[in-house]
Scaffold this active site. Structure first.
Site, PDB file in Angstrom:
ATOM      1  N   ARG A   1      14.016  -6.195  -7.501  1.00 27.43           N
ATOM      2  CA  ARG A   1      13.879  -5.007  -8.060  1.00 27.43           C
ATOM      3  C   ARG A   1      15.144  -3.958  -7.976  1.00 27.43           C
ATOM      4  O   ARG A   1      15.145  -3.033  -8.775  1.00 27.43           O
ATOM      5  CB  ARG A   1      12.530  -4.215  -7.297  1.00 27.43           C
ATOM      6  CG  ARG A   1      11.325  -4.918  -7.449  1.00 27.43           C
ATOM      7  CD  ARG A   1      10.249  -4.129  -6.309  1.00 27.43           C
ATOM      8  NE  ARG A   1       9.996  -3.037  -6.379  1.00 27.43           N
ATOM      9  CZ  ARG A   1       9.127  -2.276  -7.225  1.00 27.43           C
ATOM     10  NH1 ARG A   1       8.588  -2.825  -8.216  1.00 27.43           N
ATOM     11  NH2 ARG A   1       9.133  -0.948  -7.338  1.00 27.43           N
TER      12      ARG A   1
ATOM     13  N   ARG B   1      25.480  -2.829  -7.618  1.00 28.22           N
ATOM     14  CA  ARG B   1      26.461  -2.727  -8.498  1.00 28.22           C
ATOM     15  C   ARG B   1      27.599  -2.555  -7.893  1.00 28.22           C
ATOM     16  O   ARG B   1      27.816  -1.879  -6.724  1.00 28.22           O
ATOM     17  CB  ARG B   1      26.103  -1.067  -9.125  1.00 28.22           C
ATOM     18  CG  ARG B   1      24.795  -1.031  -9.983  1.00 28.22           C
ATOM     19  CD  ARG B   1      24.944   0.142 -10.665  1.00 28.22           C
ATOM     20  NE  ARG B   1      23.559   0.418 -11.264  1.00 28.22           N
ATOM     21  CZ  ARG B   1      22.639   1.465 -10.910  1.00 28.22           C
ATOM     22  NH1 ARG B   1      23.086   1.977  -9.832  1.00 28.22           N
ATOM     23  NH2 ARG B   1      21.397   1.143 -11.167  1.00 28.22           N
TER      24      ARG B   1
ATOM     25  N   ARG C   1      -1.304  -4.243   1.162  1.00 28.36           N
ATOM     26  CA  ARG C   1      -0.599  -3.443   2.037  1.00 28.36           C
ATOM     27  C   ARG C   1      -0.960  -1.813   1.973  1.00 28.36           C
ATOM     28  O   ARG C   1      -1.120  -1.529   0.704  1.00 28.36           O
ATOM     29  CB  ARG C   1       1.103  -3.220   1.966  1.00 28.36           C
ATOM     30  CG  ARG C   1       1.907  -4.499   2.347  1.00 28.36           C
ATOM     31  CD  ARG C   1       1.369  -4.770   3.904  1.00 28.36           C
ATOM     32  NE  ARG C   1       2.427  -4.034   4.911  1.00 28.36           N
ATOM     33  CZ  ARG C   1       2.088  -3.957   6.181  1.00 28.36           C
ATOM     34  NH1 ARG C   1       1.478  -4.893   6.740  1.00 28.36           N
ATOM     35  NH2 ARG C   1       3.022  -3.160   6.663  1.00 28.36           N
TER      36      ARG C   1
ATOM     37  N   ARG D   1       9.951   5.876   4.917  1.00 30.25           N
ATOM     38  CA  ARG D   1      10.738   7.011   4.279  1.00 30.25           C
ATOM     39  C   ARG D   1      10.125   8.135   4.590  1.00 30.25           C
ATOM     40  O   ARG D   1       8.982   8.405   5.001  1.00 30.25           O
ATOM     41  CB  ARG D   1      10.686   6.640   2.915  1.00 30.25           C
ATOM     42  CG  ARG D   1       9.554   6.259   2.162  1.00 30.25           C
ATOM     43  CD  ARG D   1       9.799   5.662   0.879  1.00 30.25           C
ATOM     44  NE  ARG D   1       8.941   4.710   0.305  1.00 30.25           N
ATOM     45  CZ  ARG D   1       8.766   4.088  -0.582  1.00 30.25           C
ATOM     46  NH1 ARG D   1       9.525   3.605  -1.474  1.00 30.25           N
ATOM     47  NH2 ARG D   1       7.598   3.401  -0.879  1.00 30.25           N
TER      48      ARG D   1
ATOM     49  N   GLU E   1       6.162   8.263   5.466  1.00 30.95           N
ATOM     50  CA  GLU E   1       5.269   7.287   4.833  1.00 30.95           C
ATOM     51  C   GLU E   1       5.309   6.101   6.085  1.00 30.95           C
ATOM     52  O   GLU E   1       6.267   5.650   6.195  1.00 30.95           O
ATOM     53  CB  GLU E   1       5.800   6.893   3.626  1.00 30.95           C
ATOM     54  CG  GLU E   1       5.207   5.807   2.842  1.00 30.95           C
ATOM     55  CD  GLU E   1       5.563   5.629   1.407  1.00 30.95           C
ATOM     56  OE1 GLU E   1       5.758   6.362   0.704  1.00 30.95           O
ATOM     57  OE2 GLU E   1       5.709   4.473   1.084  1.00 30.95           O
TER      58      GLU E   1
ATOM     59  N   TYR F   1       2.009  -6.315  -8.455  1.00 33.29           N
ATOM     60  CA  TYR F   1       3.015  -5.186  -8.252  1.00 33.29           C
ATOM     61  C   TYR F   1       3.554  -4.721  -9.461  1.00 33.29           C
ATOM     62  O   TYR F   1       4.690  -4.925  -9.751  1.00 33.29           O
ATOM     63  CB  TYR F   1       4.084  -5.776  -7.182  1.00 33.29           C
ATOM     64  CG  TYR F   1       4.994  -4.659  -6.289  1.00 33.29           C
ATOM     65  CD1 TYR F   1       5.013  -3.591  -6.570  1.00 33.29           C
ATOM     66  CD2 TYR F   1       6.064  -5.091  -5.665  1.00 33.29           C
ATOM     67  CE1 TYR F   1       5.811  -2.501  -5.974  1.00 33.29           C
ATOM     68  CE2 TYR F   1       7.217  -4.518  -4.987  1.00 33.29           C
ATOM     69  CZ  TYR F   1       6.795  -3.227  -5.264  1.00 33.29           C
ATOM     70  OH  TYR F   1       7.618  -2.225  -4.504  1.00 33.29           O
TER      71      TYR F   1
ATOM     72  N   ASP G   1       4.786  -1.521 -11.963  1.00 33.66           N
ATOM     73  CA  ASP G   1       5.180  -0.284 -11.960  1.00 33.66           C
ATOM     74  C   ASP G   1       4.532   0.591 -12.847  1.00 33.66           C
ATOM     75  O   ASP G   1       3.695  -0.062 -13.982  1.00 33.66           O
ATOM     76  CB  ASP G   1       6.879  -0.202 -12.250  1.00 33.66           C
ATOM     77  CG  ASP G   1       7.693  -0.684 -11.075  1.00 33.66           C
ATOM     78  OD1 ASP G   1       7.228  -0.362 -10.000  1.00 33.66           O
ATOM     79  OD2 ASP G   1       8.554  -1.110 -11.536  1.00 33.66           O
TER      80      ASP G   1
HETATM   81  N1  UDP Z   1      14.619  -2.361   0.000  1.00 32.44           N
HETATM   82  C1  UDP Z   1      15.238  -2.491   1.180  1.00 32.44           C
HETATM   83  N2  UDP Z   1      15.802  -1.241   1.441  1.00 32.44           N
HETATM   84  C2  UDP Z   1      15.665  -0.026   1.177  1.00 32.44           C
HETATM   85  C3  UDP Z   1      14.882   0.076   0.012  1.00 32.44           C
HETATM   86  C4  UDP Z   1      14.251  -1.026  -0.377  1.00 32.44           C
HETATM   87  O1  UDP Z   1      15.457  -3.618   1.455  1.00 32.44           O
HETATM   88  O2  UDP Z   1      16.261   1.115   1.492  1.00 32.44           O
HETATM   89  C5  UDP Z   1      13.751  -3.643  -0.717  1.00 32.44           C
HETATM   90  C6  UDP Z   1      12.555  -3.851   0.120  1.00 32.44           C
HETATM   91  O3  UDP Z   1      12.652  -5.556   0.407  1.00 32.44           O
HETATM   92  C7  UDP Z   1      11.702  -3.348  -0.208  1.00 32.44           C
HETATM   93  C8  UDP Z   1      12.102  -3.378  -1.958  1.00 32.44           C
HETATM   94  O4  UDP Z   1      13.347  -3.204  -1.840  1.00 32.44           O
HETATM   95  O5  UDP Z   1      10.275  -4.023  -0.104  1.00 32.44           O
HETATM   96  C9  UDP Z   1      11.212  -2.284  -2.841  1.00 32.44           C
HETATM   97  O6  UDP Z   1      11.339  -1.131  -2.481  1.00 32.44           O
HETATM   98  P1  UDP Z   1      11.032   0.408  -2.962  1.00 32.44           P
HETATM   99  O7  UDP Z   1      11.003   1.241  -1.593  1.00 32.44           O
HETATM  100  O8  UDP Z   1      11.948   0.643  -3.901  1.00 32.44           O
HETATM  101  O9  UDP Z   1       9.725  -0.110  -3.292  1.00 32.44           O
HETATM  102  P2  UDP Z   1       8.217   0.752  -4.018  1.00 32.44           P
HETATM  103  O10 UDP Z   1       7.655   1.145  -2.787  1.00 32.44           O
HETATM  104  O11 UDP Z   1       9.160   2.275  -4.054  1.00 32.44           O
HETATM  105  O12 UDP Z   1       7.547   0.198  -5.136  1.00 32.44           O
END
Ligand code: UDP
Length: 374
Positions: free
Chosen positions: A171, A175, A248, A280, A306, A354, A356
């Site tokens: 996801r 870059r 989860r 986060r 969170e 999952y 979006d």
């Molecule tokens: N991820 C990570 N470090 C970060 C943010 C995301 O390794 O700082 C990875 C992690 O495997 C996570 C996935 O990217 O499960 C998706 O995270 P994101 O927070 O983007 O998911 P959301 O909860 O926002 O859908």
């Protein structure tokens, strides 16, 4: 009264479906067990700040039709998600890009970054990644994996990275440019005035009953329905007869800080080390550049910590855990659901995927059009 559809769940999926049906002259009644509409994209105002009550939601899509569709219900701002990651006393830009690499290795050019990643990769045997850990090592090497991926992912999913499917990490963009945009999508933004307003607009002309749990509602209602659209947990609908699917759940600790103007300088800061229990911190005012809906400076700030945890009876489910075992179990429920003549399953929980927000809209539109035989 007779309705063409009973929609169970007033989230984004149900709202899009209701709107399409209303436009086609069909009648829907929507029920939701919560006290509000909008499901997990619900936003509520505190001193003019739209607080994302169930976690940060940033709308992004590359599909112009879906972008135009959602913009038909309200204006979006030009927010671009550029989260930060805190690892101990270090701070990095996300997603993984030249800003991250230059800070981590004190380098400047894409060539230097690629060389370091290649050399780290060559020490691991990860050409055909079988799980998230191998996929991550292949993408960014050991340093970034250890500091920015491993603990965060394990906190979020509650299991080791080598027991998680690799698609989760895909996801995130990697870059070799100095570009902190978390998404690769063409269109991105946050609705001016919050998501709840958008969902309200979608439900205009549809009756919505809140605080109504599906089973008790069905026992007492005298209304009749042509079909049911169920957007709750598919395994719960079938009384977990083949066993429970895993989800989860999240816990949110909100802090209203009227005296603080700018807590962290950014909407989303990830805590990527295991010694911090939350994943986060969201500072909601930054989603709208510190302004309220009228464009005035919002007073004070609101932050949310969170915490991720395994779903248990009574918790809110947020993420399906799409590993092989759960997907196989879901497949059994899906087959069973096909025999359920007048019930359709939709949304993240009904489809156990999952998805979006843009994908949810796409799925809801195609379901509605299938039902209407467009
Ligand atoms: N991820 C990570 N470090 C970060 C943010 C995301 O390794 O700082 C990875 C992690 O495997 C996570 C996935 O990217 O499960 C998706 O995270 P994101 O927070 O983007 O998911 P959301 O909860 O926002 O859908």
């Amino acid at each position: 009264m007779h309705y063409d559809y009973l929609i169970v769940g007033a989230g984004l999926f149900g709202a899009v479906f209701a709107n399409e049906m209303k436009k086609a002259g069909k009648t829907c009644l929507c029920i939701d067990k919560r006290r509000h509409i909008a499901g997990n994209i619900y936003t509520e105002k505190i001193r003019g700040i739209d607080v994302h009550r169930y976690g940060a939601h940033i709308f992004h899509t590359s599909d112009k039709k879906i972008w135009d569709y959602i913009n038909g219900f309200g204006e979006f701002n030009n927010y671009v998600n550029s989260p930060m990651a805190v690892y101990g006393d270090e701070i990095y830009n996300l997603p993984f890009n030249m800003n991250t690499f230059s800070k981590m290795w004190n380098i400047k050019t894409p060539e230097e970054a690629k060389k370091i990643i290649e050399s780290q990769k060559s020490k691991e045997n990860v050409e055909n990644p079988k799980n998230l850990e191998e996929q991550a090592l292949k993408l960014v090497g050991r340093d970034v994996y250890e500091k920015l991926i491993k603990d965060y992912t394990e906190k979020q999913w509650g299991r080791p990275c080598n027991a998680l499917p690799s698609f989760i990490i895909k996801r995130l963009p990697v870059r070799f440019t100095y570009d902190n945009n978390y998404f690769n999508d063409r269109y991105q933004g946050i609705p001016v005035g919050g998501y709840t307003k958008i969902i309200e607009k979608m439900f205009e002309g549809t009756k919505v009953c809140l605080n109504e749990e599906f089973r008790s509602f069905m026992k007492k209602t005298t209304d009749t329905f042509g079909k049911i659209l169920y957007t709750g947990m598919i395994d719960e609908y079938f009384d977990h007869r083949f066993g429970s699917l895993e989800y989860r759940s999240l816990e949110f600790k909100e802090e209203d800080l009227p005296e603080v103007q700018n807590y962290q300088g950014c909407a989303v800061v990830n805590y990527t080390k295991s010694d911090v229990p939350y994943t986060r911190i969201i500072e909601h005012k930054h989603f709208t550049f510190g302004k309220d809906e009228e464009g005035n400076d919002a007073e004070g700030t609101v932050i949310t910590k969170e915490y991720s945890k395994q779903w248990q009876e009574g918790d809110e489910p947020y993420y399906p855990v799409n590993n092989e075992e759960n997907n196989a179990l879901y497949e059994k429920y899906r087959e069973l659901s096909e025999k359920e003549k007048n019930v359709i399953f939709g949304g993240r929980l009904g489809m156990y995927k999952y998805l979006d927000m843009d994908k949810i809209i796409g799925e809801a539109l195609s379901l509605a059009h299938k039902e209407l035989q467009y």
